[in-house]
Design a protein around this motif. Sequence first.
Motif, PDB file in Angstrom:
ATOM      1  N   GLN A 184     -35.978  28.253  -7.339  1.00 54.62           N
ATOM      2  CA  GLN A 184     -35.195  27.908  -8.519  1.00 54.62           C
ATOM      3  C   GLN A 184     -33.744  28.329  -8.296  1.00 54.62           C
ATOM      4  OE1 GLN A 184     -37.486  29.866 -11.754  1.00 54.62           O
ATOM      5  NE2 GLN A 184     -37.823  27.798 -12.526  1.00 54.62           N
ATOM      6  N   ARG A 185     -32.830  27.566  -8.866  1.00 58.25           N
ATOM      7  CA  ARG A 185     -31.422  27.897  -8.743  1.00 58.25           C
ATOM      8  C   ARG A 185     -30.953  28.599 -10.017  1.00 58.25           C
ATOM      9  NH1 ARG A 185     -27.655  25.780  -5.259  1.00 58.25           N
ATOM     10  NH2 ARG A 185     -25.509  26.402  -5.711  1.00 58.25           N
ATOM     11  N   GLY A 186     -30.154  29.636  -9.828  1.00 59.88           N
ATOM     12  CA  GLY A 186     -29.561  30.333 -10.959  1.00 59.88           C
ATOM     13  C   GLY A 186     -28.208  29.728 -11.299  1.00 59.88           C
ATOM     14  N   TYR A 187     -28.154  28.977 -12.387  1.00 66.30           N
ATOM     15  CA  TYR A 187     -26.908  28.345 -12.821  1.00 66.30           C
ATOM     16  C   TYR A 187     -26.201  29.223 -13.848  1.00 66.30           C
ATOM     17  CZ  TYR A 187     -28.541  23.955 -10.706  1.00 66.30           C
ATOM     18  OH  TYR A 187     -28.970  22.989  -9.830  1.00 66.30           O
ATOM     19  N   THR A 188     -24.888  29.259 -13.773  1.00 68.26           N
ATOM     20  CA  THR A 188     -24.115  29.906 -14.829  1.00 68.26           C
ATOM     21  C   THR A 188     -23.919  28.903 -15.961  1.00 68.26           C
ATOM     22  OG1 THR A 188     -21.961  29.197 -13.974  1.00 68.26           O
ATOM     23  CG2 THR A 188     -22.869  31.265 -13.098  1.00 68.26           C
ATOM     24  N   VAL A 189     -23.548  29.402 -17.119  1.00 63.14           N
ATOM     25  CA  VAL A 189     -23.291  28.508 -18.244  1.00 63.14           C
ATOM     26  C   VAL A 189     -22.140  27.562 -17.909  1.00 63.14           C
ATOM     27  CG1 VAL A 189     -22.539  28.396 -20.655  1.00 63.14           C
ATOM     28  CG2 VAL A 189     -24.193  30.141 -19.941  1.00 63.14           C
ATOM     29  N   GLY A 190     -21.123  28.071 -17.225  1.00 62.80           N
ATOM     30  CA  GLY A 190     -19.990  27.233 -16.847  1.00 62.80           C
ATOM     31  C   GLY A 190     -20.404  26.108 -15.906  1.00 62.80           C
ATOM     32  N   GLN A 191     -21.234  26.428 -14.922  1.00 64.30           N
ATOM     33  CA  GLN A 191     -21.716  25.403 -13.994  1.00 64.30           C
ATOM     34  C   GLN A 191     -22.528  24.344 -14.729  1.00 64.30           C
ATOM     35  OE1 GLN A 191     -23.836  28.053 -11.376  1.00 64.30           O
ATOM     36  NE2 GLN A 191     -22.238  28.007  -9.799  1.00 64.30           N
ATOM     37  N   MET A 192     -23.397  24.798 -15.631  1.00 63.20           N
ATOM     38  CA  MET A 192     -24.239  23.862 -16.361  1.00 63.20           C
ATOM     39  C   MET A 192     -23.410  22.974 -17.289  1.00 63.20           C
ATOM     40  SD  MET A 192     -27.421  23.052 -16.236  1.00 63.20           S
ATOM     41  CE  MET A 192     -28.453  24.440 -15.776  1.00 63.20           C
ATOM     42  N   ARG A 193     -22.432  23.568 -17.935  1.00 63.41           N
ATOM     43  CA  ARG A 193     -21.567  22.788 -18.818  1.00 63.41           C
ATOM     44  C   ARG A 193     -20.879  21.662 -18.040  1.00 63.41           C
ATOM     45  NH1 ARG A 193     -18.433  23.779 -23.468  1.00 63.41           N
ATOM     46  NH2 ARG A 193     -19.019  25.977 -23.505  1.00 63.41           N
ATOM     47  N   THR A 194     -20.381  21.991 -16.858  1.00 65.30           N
ATOM     48  CA  THR A 194     -19.685  20.995 -16.044  1.00 65.30           C
ATOM     49  C   THR A 194     -20.612  19.858 -15.654  1.00 65.30           C
ATOM     50  OG1 THR A 194     -18.133  22.627 -15.161  1.00 65.30           O
ATOM     51  CG2 THR A 194     -18.446  20.618 -13.884  1.00 65.30           C
ATOM     52  N   LEU A 195     -21.816  20.176 -15.213  1.00 61.92           N
ATOM     53  CA  LEU A 195     -22.765  19.149 -14.791  1.00 61.92           C
ATOM     54  C   LEU A 195     -23.164  18.242 -15.952  1.00 61.92           C
ATOM     55  CD1 LEU A 195     -25.076  21.269 -12.461  1.00 61.92           C
ATOM     56  CD2 LEU A 195     -23.384  19.573 -11.755  1.00 61.92           C
ATOM     57  N   VAL A 196     -23.380  18.833 -17.112  1.00 62.34           N
ATOM     58  CA  VAL A 196     -23.753  18.036 -18.290  1.00 62.34           C
ATOM     59  C   VAL A 196     -22.618  17.082 -18.655  1.00 62.34           C
ATOM     60  CG1 VAL A 196     -24.270  18.138 -20.759  1.00 62.34           C
ATOM     61  CG2 VAL A 196     -25.363  19.754 -19.204  1.00 62.34           C
ATOM     62  N   GLU A 197     -21.402  17.598 -18.698  1.00 66.41           N
ATOM     63  CA  GLU A 197     -20.268  16.766 -19.100  1.00 66.41           C
ATOM     64  C   GLU A 197     -19.966  15.688 -18.061  1.00 66.41           C
ATOM     65  OE1 GLU A 197     -17.280  19.695 -19.818  1.00 66.41           O
ATOM     66  OE2 GLU A 197     -17.918  20.035 -21.896  1.00 66.41           O
ATOM     67  N   GLN A 198     -20.127  16.009 -16.776  1.00 65.78           N
ATOM     68  CA  GLN A 198     -19.874  15.017 -15.729  1.00 65.78           C
ATOM     69  C   GLN A 198     -20.906  13.894 -15.752  1.00 65.78           C
ATOM     70  OE1 GLN A 198     -19.732  17.254 -12.067  1.00 65.78           O
ATOM     71  NE2 GLN A 198     -17.549  17.736 -12.289  1.00 65.78           N
ATOM     72  N   SER A 199     -22.080  14.157 -16.318  1.00 71.38           N
ATOM     73  CA  SER A 199     -23.136  13.147 -16.364  1.00 71.38           C
ATOM     74  C   SER A 199     -22.883  12.102 -17.446  1.00 71.38           C
ATOM     75  CB  SER A 199     -24.491  13.811 -16.624  1.00 71.38           C
ATOM     76  OG  SER A 199     -24.600  14.225 -17.974  1.00 71.38           O
ATOM     77  N   GLY A 200     -21.966  12.390 -18.345  1.00 72.51           N
ATOM     78  CA  GLY A 200     -21.685  11.478 -19.448  1.00 72.51           C
ATOM     79  C   GLY A 200     -22.163  11.976 -20.792  1.00 72.51           C
ATOM     80  N   LEU A 201     -23.011  13.004 -20.813  1.00 73.95           N
ATOM     81  CA  LEU A 201     -23.481  13.578 -22.068  1.00 73.95           C
ATOM     82  C   LEU A 201     -22.375  14.394 -22.737  1.00 73.95           C
ATOM     83  CD1 LEU A 201     -26.938  14.793 -20.745  1.00 73.95           C
ATOM     84  CD2 LEU A 201     -26.675  13.156 -22.618  1.00 73.95           C
TER      85      LEU A 201
END
Length: 252
Positions: free
Chosen positions: A203-220
């Motif tokens: 499993q990968r440990g994501y930070t909140v900042g990393q997760m926020r970026t991925l969500v926003e880059q996906s279009g959500l």
Amino acid sequence: MEAYTGFAAVYDIFMDNVPYEEWSSYLHGLLLEHGIEEGIVLDLGCGTGAMTERLAAFGYDMIGVDNSEDMLELAMEKRVQSGQDILYLLQDMREFELYGTVRAAVSVCDSVNYITEPEELKEVFRLVNNYLDPEGVFIFDFNTEYKYREVLGNQVIAEDRDECSFIWENYYDPEEEINEYDLTIFVQEEGDTFHRFTETHLQRGYTVGQMRTLVEQSGLKILEIMDSDTGEAVTETSERVYIVAKEQQKEL
């Protein structure tokens, strides 16, 4: 060995301390808060269907997606017992396909942490956005990098039950941000005979900042980010986080 093969058979036994009733009520409340009172809801990484069944009981038309055939077999056994009309699909969430759009999607029990490549996780989010109805909602949780580094990392957890036991050894690599845990499971068969299974999970440990970026880059579009234990704003020591996002920027 593929994750959740031998462990699938005893997964629910070892997860009996998970407050599924509380979690499902919380998820239901979030769905209602965002206007999702009925309709089709997708459960990504549904496992043995513990959450899928409970959300179906709230009146949603559930679709469960998981890439473990063994876990889905157990989910389908539960479906027979409960009589719930749930569609289960054996698919990898990184490339899942649905027949149409859904009102909402959920992914809980740190399922997204199993997507260890950020670009692949972004693709998961992009697919979710693509299959959501206009203004549809996506709710998911994840374990934070802090939890793997400070709480789980390099810990050994063992548990013994009457019919089975397991040893769970964690190894966290802070440079790769990957938590590896090796499972050794002993399941009693006949008499004093035990069957031994071994599995390795990453499993990968994501930070909140990393997760926020991925969500926003996906279009959500992110609506809320909260600590799953408190329901309040996340802190540096938050171990599990909920994100609520909304469909937007649909592909043409």
